[in-house]
Design an enzyme around this catalytic site. Sequence first.
Site, PDB file in Angstrom:
ATOM      1  NE  ARG A  49      -0.528   1.832   3.620  1.00  0.00           N
ATOM      2  CZ  ARG A  49       0.661   2.403   3.586  1.00  0.00           C
ATOM      3  NH1 ARG A  49       1.720   1.617   4.015  1.00  0.00           N
ATOM      4  NH2 ARG A  49       1.038   3.805   3.738  1.00  0.00           N
ATOM      5  N   GLY A  50       0.192   2.324  -0.077  1.00  0.00           N
ATOM      6  CA  GLY A  50       1.008   3.736  -0.122  1.00  0.00           C
ATOM      7  C   GLY A  50       1.191   3.865  -1.634  1.00  0.00           C
ATOM      8  CB  ALA A  51       0.398   7.000  -3.770  1.00  0.00           C
ATOM      9  NE  ARG A  87      -6.170   0.810  -1.927  1.00  0.00           N
ATOM     10  CZ  ARG A  87      -5.649   1.578  -0.710  1.00  0.00           C
ATOM     11  NH1 ARG A  87      -4.274   1.217  -0.571  1.00  0.00           N
ATOM     12  NH2 ARG A  87      -6.137   2.116  -0.130  1.00  0.00           N
ATOM     13  CD  GLN A 192      -3.485   2.460   6.920  1.00  0.00           C
ATOM     14  OE1 GLN A 192      -4.005   2.765   7.761  1.00  0.00           O
ATOM     15  NE2 GLN A 192      -3.954   2.397   5.688  1.00  0.00           N
ATOM     16  CG  ASP A 233      -2.926   8.093  -1.524  1.00  0.00           C
ATOM     17  OD1 ASP A 233      -3.112   8.796  -0.476  1.00  0.00           O
ATOM     18  OD2 ASP A 233      -2.542   6.926  -1.740  1.00  0.00           O
ATOM     19  CG  ASN A 243      -2.203  11.659   2.393  1.00  0.00           C
ATOM     20  OD1 ASN A 243      -1.644  10.656   1.649  1.00  0.00           O
ATOM     21  ND2 ASN A 243      -2.025  12.090   3.533  1.00  0.00           N
ATOM     22  CE  LYS A 244      -5.174   5.748   4.528  1.00  0.00           C
ATOM     23  NZ  LYS A 244      -6.061   5.016   3.614  1.00  0.00           N
TER      24      LYS A 244
HETATM   25  O1  MRU Z   1      -4.639   3.316   2.051  1.00  0.00           O
HETATM   26  P1  MRU Z   1      -3.262   3.470   1.975  1.00  0.00           P
HETATM   27  O2  MRU Z   1      -2.458   2.829   3.313  1.00  0.00           O
HETATM   28  O3  MRU Z   1      -2.857   3.071   0.770  1.00  0.00           O
HETATM   29  O4  MRU Z   1      -2.886   5.044   2.241  1.00  0.00           O
HETATM   30  C1  MRU Z   1      -1.639   5.567   2.013  1.00  0.00           C
HETATM   31  C2  MRU Z   1      -1.782   7.001   2.085  1.00  0.00           C
HETATM   32  O5  MRU Z   1      -2.703   7.751   2.071  1.00  0.00           O
HETATM   33  C3  MRU Z   1      -0.399   7.732   1.940  1.00  0.00           C
HETATM   34  O6  MRU Z   1      -0.300   8.767   2.918  1.00  0.00           O
HETATM   35  C4  MRU Z   1      -0.049   8.062   0.545  1.00  0.00           C
HETATM   36  O7  MRU Z   1      -0.086   7.105  -0.301  1.00  0.00           O
HETATM   37  C5  MRU Z   1       1.286   8.619   0.246  1.00  0.00           C
HETATM   38  S1  MRU Z   1       2.391   7.324   0.667  1.00  0.00           S
HETATM   39  C6  MRU Z   1       3.964   7.766   0.244  1.00  0.00           C
END
Ligand code: MRU
Length: 341
Positions: A49-51, A87, A192, A233, A243-244
């Site tokens: 996970r994470g962009a 996703r 996370q 993201d 973002n999250k």
């Molecule tokens: O749902 P996730 O855990 O994939 O969400 C990730 C985030 O929101 C991060 O802040 C974002 O992807 C930046 S990661 C370098």
Amino acid sequence: MSELGGRTLDWVDGAILMVDQTKLPTSVEMLRITMVSDLVDAIRRLSVRGAPAIGVAGAFGVALAASTNGVGTPGFEADVESIRSARPTAVNLAKMVDRVVSVSGGGPEAVLAEAMAVRNEELAASLHMGDRGADLMAEITGGSGSIRALTICNTGGLASVERGTALAVIQTLHERGCLEEAIALETRPLLQGARLTAWELQQMAAPFRLIVDSAGPHLISRGFADVVLAGADRIAANGDTANKIGTFSLALAARHSGVPFVIVAPESTIDMATACGGDIQIENRGDDEVVCFGGVPVAPEGTRTINPAFDVTPSDLITAIVTDTRVVRLDQGETLDTVRS
Ligand code: MRU
């Protein structure tokens, strides 16, 4: 992770090797993925996970699809579509899948070479973001050698192969001896921040404390943070940033309290084809994540939920966007269009 030399995700001997993030922090387990359906499953349940990390995983996924089906076949096309749509919010996934598919005319070798290039670029980007971001922190905090940074979700090596985005800035500050403290939000519902960011901060021996999400705005207003650092993201052309979930309330609190709010993300997360935040598709996730905590039910059976995984922070609340090639000072009227690398 030792098999990956500090990386959290890589292509090894014809397979995708990754840390299974759902198992952290209690155990560090690796997943070896050789089938596209397993990769799609890993992305959906957030094993990766994470962009930036899902962008790289998606690129490797196309390489898997090419080696399994050959390129241009119906099986290849179907695999590509299932990876691309695993996703919806982080633009890196679709963007990197499309990029790698665009060279598929050259056959599976060309596809793999492009996927490796995507990985290498993200590795380099993390280093540049760390340096640029730490330089900016020194500038906006008046050369302070002692910075307290509040952050949300996980934006470290787990989210982008190595070092990360916002957490790369925190790591660089720590390496420069300038980090007084990181404050990490736990990041409900999937934790996370508690499970992954706290683990990564511990690995780098950085000083940090963990807070519940609802404490974030209060602590910002009481002067506990010199800066809020968040990842992204998807960044729309006007600077609005997905973002999250929970990021927007931190940005509002930061503005109210005069605290800089900075987004750190690679250029690959910028989506100039999306005009503004309202056009960004927000992923909604299942009820279980809300009505259970660590697998234990915390709400009456049958409770319905709303579970957006992301929110959008309007560009006018963002002090600056730090990428691997530039710093865009939105607070000084700069835009993604006017500032070139
Ligand atoms: O749902 P996730 O855990 O994939 O969400 C990730 C985030 O929101 C991060 O802040 C974002 O992807 C930046 S990661 C370098």
